[in-house]
Design an enzyme around this catalytic site. Structure first.
Site, mmCIF file in Angstrom:
data_model
loop_
_atom_site.group_PDB
_atom_site.id
_atom_site.type_symbol
_atom_site.label_atom_id
_atom_site.label_comp_id
_atom_site.label_asym_id
_atom_site.label_seq_id
_atom_site.Cartn_x
_atom_site.Cartn_y
_atom_site.Cartn_z
ATOM 1 N N GLN B 122 0.855 -1.180 0.000
ATOM 2 C CA GLN B 122 0.000 0.000 0.000
ATOM 3 C C GLN B 122 0.891 1.230 0.000
ATOM 4 O O GLN B 122 1.581 1.491 0.985
ATOM 5 C CB GLN B 122 -0.854 -0.079 1.276
ATOM 6 C CG GLN B 122 -1.748 1.059 1.561
ATOM 7 C CD GLN B 122 -2.324 0.895 2.977
ATOM 8 O OE1 GLN B 122 -2.610 -0.200 3.427
ATOM 9 N NE2 GLN B 122 -2.471 1.988 3.690
ATOM 10 N N GLY B 123 0.946 1.945 -1.124
ATOM 11 C CA GLY B 123 1.855 3.078 -1.254
ATOM 12 C C GLY B 123 1.156 4.399 -0.965
ATOM 13 O O GLY B 123 0.602 5.026 -1.869
ATOM 14 N N SER B 125 2.282 6.830 2.198
ATOM 15 C CA SER B 125 3.162 7.841 2.793
ATOM 16 C C SER B 125 4.326 8.190 1.870
ATOM 17 O O SER B 125 4.756 7.376 1.061
ATOM 18 C CB SER B 125 3.741 7.322 4.114
ATOM 19 O OG SER B 125 2.715 7.110 5.035
ATOM 20 N N SER B 157 4.908 -1.129 3.649
ATOM 21 C CA SER B 157 5.114 -2.442 4.266
ATOM 22 C C SER B 157 5.152 -3.527 3.204
ATOM 23 O O SER B 157 4.308 -3.551 2.309
ATOM 24 C CB SER B 157 3.988 -2.757 5.246
ATOM 25 O OG SER B 157 4.008 -1.838 6.294
ATOM 26 N N GLU B 240 -8.320 -0.529 8.599
ATOM 27 C CA GLU B 240 -7.144 -0.739 9.455
ATOM 28 C C GLU B 240 -7.545 -0.757 10.919
ATOM 29 O O GLU B 240 -6.852 -1.301 11.753
ATOM 30 C CB GLU B 240 -6.133 0.406 9.271
ATOM 31 C CG GLU B 240 -5.373 0.335 7.988
ATOM 32 C CD GLU B 240 -4.153 1.251 7.975
ATOM 33 O OE1 GLU B 240 -3.399 1.153 7.028
ATOM 34 O OE2 GLU B 240 -3.962 2.072 8.901
ATOM 35 N N GLU B 359 -1.600 11.538 17.895
ATOM 36 C CA GLU B 359 -2.048 12.932 17.819
ATOM 37 C C GLU B 359 -3.098 13.104 16.719
ATOM 38 O O GLU B 359 -4.105 13.793 16.908
ATOM 39 C CB GLU B 359 -0.853 13.862 17.563
ATOM 40 C CG GLU B 359 0.082 14.027 18.755
ATOM 41 C CD GLU B 359 0.906 12.788 19.061
ATOM 42 O OE1 GLU B 359 1.139 11.973 18.144
ATOM 43 O OE2 GLU B 359 1.305 12.620 20.234
#
Lengths: 322, 376
Positions: B122-123, B125, B157, B240, B359
């Protein structure tokens, strides 16, 4: 069984009653909307609903006594039934002990001194009993303390001779404790939710440095953490109703107590000065949850019980099945 | 197939096929071993139909509730048959394909993922795009046959094992923010793709940098419409925090059981232990409710950030507890079991970072669940 429409109507009626009344007036109002019948027929609906409302409204009632009575199977199902003596602060064993004579260290809800009949759960050598005790035999004292509005009464007896009581089947007291823990858990969660709403509204309205304080991340994250704590506790309360396990009920009560303390700390900080005054309602909730946390075992005590059982090799509480 | 029938049947099957399913490595194993073990378990469970339940027939599934998938992952995780993080990538990538790929593409591709024939990545970031996904800059330009992609991804990943990639690209102008993002389904063997695994603190190089140098992607590989990439990403993220998170919770519960067996007398602080048990129970209760909402067809959204905060907090609490009780093993041990505790303790430090930082989750909760505008 109530269907969804009945449940909505019942929920609205309980909510209206709890918003409008407190104390003995709330007892009567709950009776009128059929809450005591619902407690027998659908304890989950009756308990979760009315105690969340009671917590949210900062109201008081004798409902916790009714819940314990229902758990013990002591009738009748109405506000007219006998008042029940609850365990002393921080305890969850029966308030009465019977050796040769009866001793009692317990608490009563505000209406207990007015009750015609009073019963005391008692642990004796041969098992648990429910013993009717004439009011005159009991030493009763109104508690002011941290939360005078809760109107608790201490109940004491040293070595009275009493008539025989009803024998409780093994496990009955434990079942009553489970039910009471769920009830107080819901009340804690309701109160925590009310504190969060007070702080949320304040954060939106209060402006500093040219913007609502809700725009500051330090404020936002405190309120987010409060919601997480509340939702975690609420989910565990639901799971406890689903799996019917004493372990889950105890953990849910502990998580609810902790969530309420988290809410009190964060919301008081967000409300800052105004939240420290008696002009603002927050202090009533802070007082209430600190006392409620101690009923039928505090978050701290129940957590220690879990840990102590495990370190001596006890089994993990069974996880709630999917 | 209902949950009770599935549970009984699966438990029986797992018990009967223990030897075939068991990993050949001790402890956590290397990443190569974990990936090979995952492929083996997926193939065996797919061929025995367990892996097919809870997925639509269009993609090789047998239908039925998504609760069946949740239970399968729980059972495999609790028996230490799969590493939950890499197992659960299926739970994120397959629904995305089902919802956004052309049906014929999903029908061909998804069974390969479910059966473990292929690994996907999964691309999302990028070096300059961590929490603020809408600023991604990996560029895709239309050409005659489809797209040309240039740019870089990071924290991808399993990219070094992957045959395909669900890739987010900037198809609009540089300042088009979330409106100008498109999702593509890219073959990882396309010329121009370079993968460089990243060394990590916990010793498992599961993340990689992926470089795209004029990579050609056919038009039919678009997921959704041009400019719809943000929706693809937003719909994917709650996965997720639903089934995948349920599996992780089951794994933590399993490791807690092992911690209790492994820790010497007097090394576990009762208060800290009791609190960890309760946190894991609350996480499980919350995640369970989410599984049921998903199974009922409810659209999951911002409320799953609550689940993620509960997970991250509980995971760190558990491994803080482990680090205290098993300090000899974690600090000095070189046995495979010791190395696993060490690796998982270190990985738990990232629980508040990956999949949206603590955050970011709190910001989502504040804005979307509490209605606190952030006046950016």
């Amino acid at each position: 069984m109530m269907d969804a429409a009945d449940r909505d109507l019942f929920a609205a009626a309980v909510r209206r009653a709890t918003e409008a009344h407190t104390g003995t007036a709330l007892d009567a109002a709950l009776d009128e909307v059929g809450w005591h019948d619902a407690l027998g027929a659908e304890p989950r609906v009756a308990v979760s609903l009315s105690f969340e409302c009671q917590g949210a409204c900062n109201a008081t009632s004798s409902a916790l006594g009714s819940v314990v009575r229902a758990g013990l199977g002591v009738g009748p199902r109405s506000a007219e039934g006998p008042a029940v003596v609850l365990p002393a602060l921080g305890r969850w064993d029966p308030p009465g002990t019977l050796a040769e004579r009866l001793s009692i260290r317990g608490l009563g809800m505000a209406a207990l001194p007015m009750a015609e009949h009073i019963v005391v759960p008692v642990r004796g050598g041969a098992g648990d009993l429910v013993v009717p005790v004439p009011r005159g035999r009991l030493t009763l004292a109104h508690v002011q303390g941290l939360d005078p509005a809760l109107g608790l009464v201490t109940v004491e007896v040293d070595g009275a001779h009493v008539g025989s009581g009803g024998v409780l089947a093994t496990g009955t007291w434990a079942a009553a404790v489970d039910l009471a823990r769920l009830a107080v858990g819901h009340e804690l969660v309701g109160a925590a939710g009310a504190m969060l709403e007070l702080a949320r509204v304040h954060a939106l309205e209060r402006e500093q440095f040219g913007r609502p304080i809700a725009a500051f991340q330090a404020v936002r994250h405190r309120l987010a953490d409060t919601l997480v704590a509340i939702e975690g506790a609420r989910a565990l309360l639901d799971a406890a109703w689903d799996d019917g396990s004493s372990d889950t009920a105890a953990m849910a009560k502990a998580m609810a107590g902790r969530a309420a303390r988290v809410a009190a700390r964060h919301c008081q900080q967000v409300l800052a000065g105004i939240g420290f005054t008696t002009e603002h309602p927050l202090h009533r909730y802070v007082r209430r949850v600190l006392v409620l946390d101690e009923l039928f075992g505090s978050a701290r005590a129940l957590t220690r019980v879990v840990g102590n059982a495990l370190v001596v090799g006890g089994p993990l509480p069974a996880p709630v099945p999917l | 197939m209902d949950l009770v029938e599935f549970r009984t049947g699966l438990d029986e099957w797992l018990a009967g096929h223990r030897t075939e399913l068991a990993p050949t490595h001790r402890g956590a194993g290397t990443l190569d071993e974990q990936v090979a073990q995952l492929a083996k378990v997926k193939r065996l469970t797919f061929d025995a139909d367990w892996m097919r339940w809870g997925w639509p027939r269009l993609v090789g599934g047998l239908g039925g509730s998504t609760l069946l998938r949740a239970y399968l992952g729980e059972a495999l995780t609790a028996a230490d048959l799969v590493e939950p993080g890499i197992y659960s990538m299926t739970e994120v990538l397959a629904p995305t394909m089902i919802d956004y790929a052309a049906p014929e593409l999903a029908a061909v591709m998804v069974p390969r993922l479910l059966r473990g024939d292929e690994t996907w990545c999964q691309g999302f970031s990028e070096p300059g795009t961590g929490s603020n996904l809408a600023t991604l800059s990996c560029r895709a330009v239309r050409d005659d046959d489809g797209w040309r992609v240039n740019g870089q991804k990071v924290w991808t990943s399993l990219a070094q094992y992957a045959t395909r990639c669900v890739l987010l690209v900037r198809s609009g102008t540089a300042d088009s923010a979330h409106r100008g993002i498109t999702a593509l389904f890219v073959d990882m063997d396309t010329p121009g793709i370079t993968v460089r695994p990243i060394g990590t603190m916990h010793g498992v190089p599961e993340f990689a940098e992926v470089f795209f140098d004029d990579v050609a992607v056919p038009a039919g590989r678009m997921l959704g419409e041009e400019g719809q990439g943000w929706s693809v990403a937003m719909d994917l993220l709650p996965f997720e925090r639903s089934t995948a998170l349920w599996h992780r919770g089951a794994h933590l519960q399993h490791r807690l059981r092992q911690l209790l067996v492994t820790a010497s007398a007097g090394t576990l602080d009762p208060m800290q232990l009791g609190e960890t048990v309760q946190m894991l129970a609350a996480l499980r209760a919350r995640s369970r409710a989410t599984q049921y909402r998903m199974a009922a067809g409810e659209r999951l959204g911002a409320e799953t950030s609550v689940d993620k905060v509960l997970l991250a907090t509980a995971e760190q609490a558990l491994f803080d507890l482990a680090e205290g009780a098993l300090s000899d093993a974690i600090l000095l041990g070189d046995d495979p079991d010791d190395a696993r505790w060490r690796s998982e303790f270190l990985y738990s430090r990232a629980a508040t970072i990956y999949g949206g930082t603590a955050e970011i989750q709190r910001n989502i909760i504040a804005r979307r669940l509490l209605g606190l505008p952030d006046h950016r």
